[in-house]
Design an enzyme around this catalytic site. Structure first.
Site, PDB file in Angstrom:
ATOM      1  N   GLU A 171      -7.316   8.545   6.360  1.00 61.00           N
ATOM      2  CA  GLU A 171      -7.531   9.113   7.692  1.00 61.00           C
ATOM      3  C   GLU A 171      -8.104  10.526   7.726  1.00 61.00           C
ATOM      4  O   GLU A 171      -7.413  11.478   8.104  1.00 61.00           O
ATOM      5  CB  GLU A 171      -6.213   9.093   8.484  1.00 61.00           C
ATOM      6  CG  GLU A 171      -5.694   7.704   8.750  1.00 61.00           C
ATOM      7  CD  GLU A 171      -4.668   7.661   9.888  1.00 61.00           C
ATOM      8  OE1 GLU A 171      -4.270   8.725  10.371  1.00 61.00           O
ATOM      9  OE2 GLU A 171      -4.299   6.557  10.284  1.00 61.00           O
ATOM     10  N   HIS A 216      -2.804  11.007   0.824  1.00 58.53           N
ATOM     11  CA  HIS A 216      -2.225  10.761   2.145  1.00 58.53           C
ATOM     12  C   HIS A 216      -1.553  12.063   2.592  1.00 58.53           C
ATOM     13  O   HIS A 216      -0.355  12.108   2.854  1.00 58.53           O
ATOM     14  CB  HIS A 216      -1.260   9.576   2.107  1.00 58.53           C
ATOM     15  CG  HIS A 216      -1.021   8.935   3.440  1.00 58.53           C
ATOM     16  ND1 HIS A 216      -1.191   7.590   3.686  1.00 58.53           N
ATOM     17  CD2 HIS A 216      -0.623   9.462   4.631  1.00 58.53           C
ATOM     18  CE1 HIS A 216      -0.900   7.318   4.953  1.00 58.53           C
ATOM     19  NE2 HIS A 216      -0.539   8.445   5.548  1.00 58.53           N
ATOM     20  N   ASN A 254      -7.434   1.914   9.584  1.00 59.19           N
ATOM     21  CA  ASN A 254      -6.122   1.985  10.228  1.00 59.19           C
ATOM     22  C   ASN A 254      -6.366   1.811  11.723  1.00 59.19           C
ATOM     23  O   ASN A 254      -7.176   2.540  12.304  1.00 59.19           O
ATOM     24  CB  ASN A 254      -5.472   3.352   9.984  1.00 59.19           C
ATOM     25  CG  ASN A 254      -5.158   3.588   8.504  1.00 59.19           C
ATOM     26  OD1 ASN A 254      -5.354   2.707   7.672  1.00 59.19           O
ATOM     27  ND2 ASN A 254      -4.671   4.769   8.195  1.00 59.19           N
ATOM     28  N   ARG A 268       0.860  -1.182   0.000  1.00 56.76           N
ATOM     29  CA  ARG A 268       0.000   0.000   0.000  1.00 56.76           C
ATOM     30  C   ARG A 268       0.897   1.234   0.000  1.00 56.76           C
ATOM     31  O   ARG A 268       1.653   1.456   0.948  1.00 56.76           O
ATOM     32  CB  ARG A 268      -0.911  -0.010   1.234  1.00 56.76           C
ATOM     33  CG  ARG A 268      -1.715   1.256   1.362  1.00 56.76           C
ATOM     34  CD  ARG A 268      -2.712   1.243   2.529  1.00 56.76           C
ATOM     35  NE  ARG A 268      -3.296   2.574   2.594  1.00 56.76           N
ATOM     36  CZ  ARG A 268      -3.208   3.413   3.627  1.00 56.76           C
ATOM     37  NH1 ARG A 268      -2.587   3.044   4.742  1.00 56.76           N
ATOM     38  NH2 ARG A 268      -3.717   4.611   3.559  1.00 56.76           N
ATOM     39  N   TYR A 294      -4.826   1.483  15.544  1.00 57.09           N
ATOM     40  CA  TYR A 294      -3.700   1.636  16.464  1.00 57.09           C
ATOM     41  C   TYR A 294      -4.103   1.478  17.923  1.00 57.09           C
ATOM     42  O   TYR A 294      -3.397   0.874  18.704  1.00 57.09           O
ATOM     43  CB  TYR A 294      -3.038   3.005  16.255  1.00 57.09           C
ATOM     44  CG  TYR A 294      -2.274   3.102  14.948  1.00 57.09           C
ATOM     45  CD1 TYR A 294      -0.971   2.621  14.852  1.00 57.09           C
ATOM     46  CD2 TYR A 294      -2.850   3.662  13.807  1.00 57.09           C
ATOM     47  CE1 TYR A 294      -0.262   2.696  13.653  1.00 57.09           C
ATOM     48  CE2 TYR A 294      -2.152   3.745  12.615  1.00 57.09           C
ATOM     49  CZ  TYR A 294      -0.858   3.264  12.537  1.00 57.09           C
ATOM     50  OH  TYR A 294      -0.157   3.332  11.361  1.00 57.09           O
ATOM     51  N   GLU A 331      -3.603  -0.080   8.067  1.00 62.01           N
ATOM     52  CA  GLU A 331      -2.397   0.231   8.850  1.00 62.01           C
ATOM     53  C   GLU A 331      -2.542  -0.381  10.229  1.00 62.01           C
ATOM     54  O   GLU A 331      -3.623  -0.378  10.810  1.00 62.01           O
ATOM     55  CB  GLU A 331      -2.191   1.742   9.053  1.00 62.01           C
ATOM     56  CG  GLU A 331      -1.709   2.474   7.843  1.00 62.01           C
ATOM     57  CD  GLU A 331      -1.501   3.970   8.095  1.00 62.01           C
ATOM     58  OE1 GLU A 331      -1.222   4.360   9.249  1.00 62.01           O
ATOM     59  OE2 GLU A 331      -1.613   4.735   7.133  1.00 62.01           O
TER      60      GLU A 331
END
Ligand code: PNW
Length: 487
Positions: free
Chosen positions: A204, A158, A332, A114, A334, A393
């Site tokens: 994001e 991005h 994504n 990616r 985290y 991610e």
């Protein structure tokens, strides 16, 4: 067990270990197989293991082949904005080293990569005349990936917005930027989708708007509030929807379109039905301005009510565009917030405050909470019936330093990845349709306003020489991929 017995047992085992290391006797008896992937640790067949990067964080070559300036060039060159005043001028020099970087991926065994396309390489002013030389870089990269058996997954935005759009329209504050994004997306889709079959529109919303336009920590460094902020959020999701339509109109058949959102995840503090239901309600509201409106085609009542006179201005047509159907949802992942059922609150949940001692990675926001990788995809599948989910991610920062022998023993990252992947495995085992996982990141890179201080890579980068060294986590990931199992 008495102390005496346990000491004797210890001596026995220790003795066996010494013996085993010399004469290769199995430590725990011949009936015990060595650790290996049992069926219960397997991921679904065909699971796509990948790694991820983004243009401004790795490419460098910011003035080459006609690339225009982006808001990140301006921001990083403004003293005091980035740790040590670092910039992405050179970064990992991936623009020139992409062929050897593809070899790093090949030796990991990844099935997919990616990467993101720098909008100002393709349209130096954001709109107006294109710059074919800029797009050529991605043609070369895609060809190199395919020649090495790696599927290209391209992100179209991005965060490196052409500076000219910021100057003329206030960036995403202006509806013109949403339109320009769609035009750029259609242009690129027409030229790459003979080979690129998966496209992510935007990376994001929840980070570049909140950190860049609200908190002023990322480019463009603004601190918007009220209506201006909500309108900027609206233009970002509108840009996504317009781009989905433009990509569908321009792309070759078989192209799949989605996005890559860092959903804010609510995990139930304890897994009781009441707390789980509260977490689902919380998740919808916490993502109201981004993934929820994209999936549901309407802003939640609670968001509109709380925003009051500051609610974004939009038309019914906007909502239709924003909720254009997607082929997959990329998330994504985290960290998480913990919530509990709380009937005294309007939406029936409250946040459980995070104690000061909650462990986190060197990135201050990265609280270590593996269950995020279970609840994130599960909520997306359950609430919106998503049929195809990618983890676009996941990874962690660390204070990596090569040891005297040159190795980077990032056992902290290995532990992090193993714990998170165990939770992802729980999700796939329960039938949550996660089709692939992209580890952030292939290599250390420009970590936005943290500059080069917080390293996220599974390859260590010596920025003085551009030498890449696989860390211990690269060995771990290679093994996971080879066995298609969490180990
Ligand atoms: C993501 N937060 O950024 C980005 O997509 C990557 O470019 C970045 O390098 C990676 O995660 C690691 O940071 C985030 O403050 C930045 O919560 C900040 C936050 C989350 C994600």
């Amino acid at each position: 067990m008495s102390k005496k017995v346990s000491r004797r047992t210890f001596t026995k085992v220790a003795g066996a270990a010494t013996l085993a290391s010399t004469v290769k006797l199995p430590l725990f008896g011949s009936a015990t197989p060595p650790p290996q992937a049992s069926a219960s640790r397997d991921f679904p067949a065909g699971f796509i293991w990948g790694t991820a990067t983004a243009s401004y964080q790795v490419e460098g070559a910011v003035k080459e082949d006609g690339r225009g300036p982006s808001i990140w060039d301006t921001f990083s060159h403004t003293p005091g904005r980035v740790v040590n005043n670092a910039t992405g001028d050179v970064a990992n020099d991936h623009y020139h080293l992409y062929k050897s970087d593809v070899q790093l991926m090949k030796s990991l065994g990844v099935k997919a990569y990616r990467f993101s396309i720098a909008w100002p390489r393709v349209f130096p002013n954001g709109d107006g005349p294109p710059n074919p030389k800029g797009l050529d870089f991605y043609n070369r990269l895609v060809d190199e990936l395919l020649a090495n058996g790696i599927q290209p997954f391209a992100t179209f935005y991005h965060w490196d917005l052409p500076q000219s759009l910021q100057d003329r329209f206030g960036g995403w504050e202006g509806r013109e930027t949403s339109k320009a994004f769609a035009d750029y997306a259609g242009y690129v889709a027409a030229r790459l989708t003979d080979r690129v079959k998966h496209i992510f529109t935007i990376n994001e919303f929840g980070a570049f708007i909140e950190v860049g336009y609200r908190r002023g920590i990322h480019a463009p460094g603004l601190k918007l509030t009220g209506l201006r902020l909500n309108q900027t959020r609206h233009h970002a999701v509108l840009g996504h929807g317009l781009a989905v339509q433009a990509i569908r109109a321009a792309a070759k058949p078989g192209t799949k379109v989605g996005l890559a959102e860092n959903i804010t995840i609510a995990s139930p503090v304890v897994e009781t039905p009441a707390h789980v239901a509260a977490a689902e309600r919380a998740f919808r509201e916490m993502n109201a301005q981004y993934l929820t409106v994209i999936q549901e085609g309407k802003y939640t009542d609670w968001y509109l009510k709380s925003a009051g006179a500051d609610a974004p201005k939009f038309t019914p047509e906007d909502l239709k565009v924003i909720s254009s159907p997607l082929d997959f949802v990329g998330i994504n992942v985290y960290t998480t917030d913990f919530v509990r059922a709380d009937e005294s609150q309007p939406v029936g949940f409250s946040f459980v405050p995070r104690p000061k001692s909650f462990p986190h990675a060197p990135s201050f926001w990265l609280y270590v909470a593996p269950e995020a990788l279970y609840w994130g995809p599960r909520h997306v599948a359950k609430l919106w019936n998503a049929k195809e989910i990618y983890i676009t991610e996941n990874g962690c920062s660390a204070a990596d330093e090569p040891a005297a022998d040159g190795r980077v023993n990032d056992t902290d990252r290995v532990t992090f990845l193993r714990s998170y992947l165990t939770q992802l495995h729980r999700a796939t085992a329960e039938g949550v349709p996660v089709r692939g996982y992209f580890l952030w990141s292939l290599m250390d890179n420009f970590e936005w306003s943290d500059g080069y201080t917080n390293r996220f890579g599974i390859h260590y980068v010596d920025y003085a020489t551009q030498k890449r060294t696989p860390k211990l986590s690269a060995d771990f990931y290679r093994e996971v991929i080879a066995r298609n199992a969490v180990l």
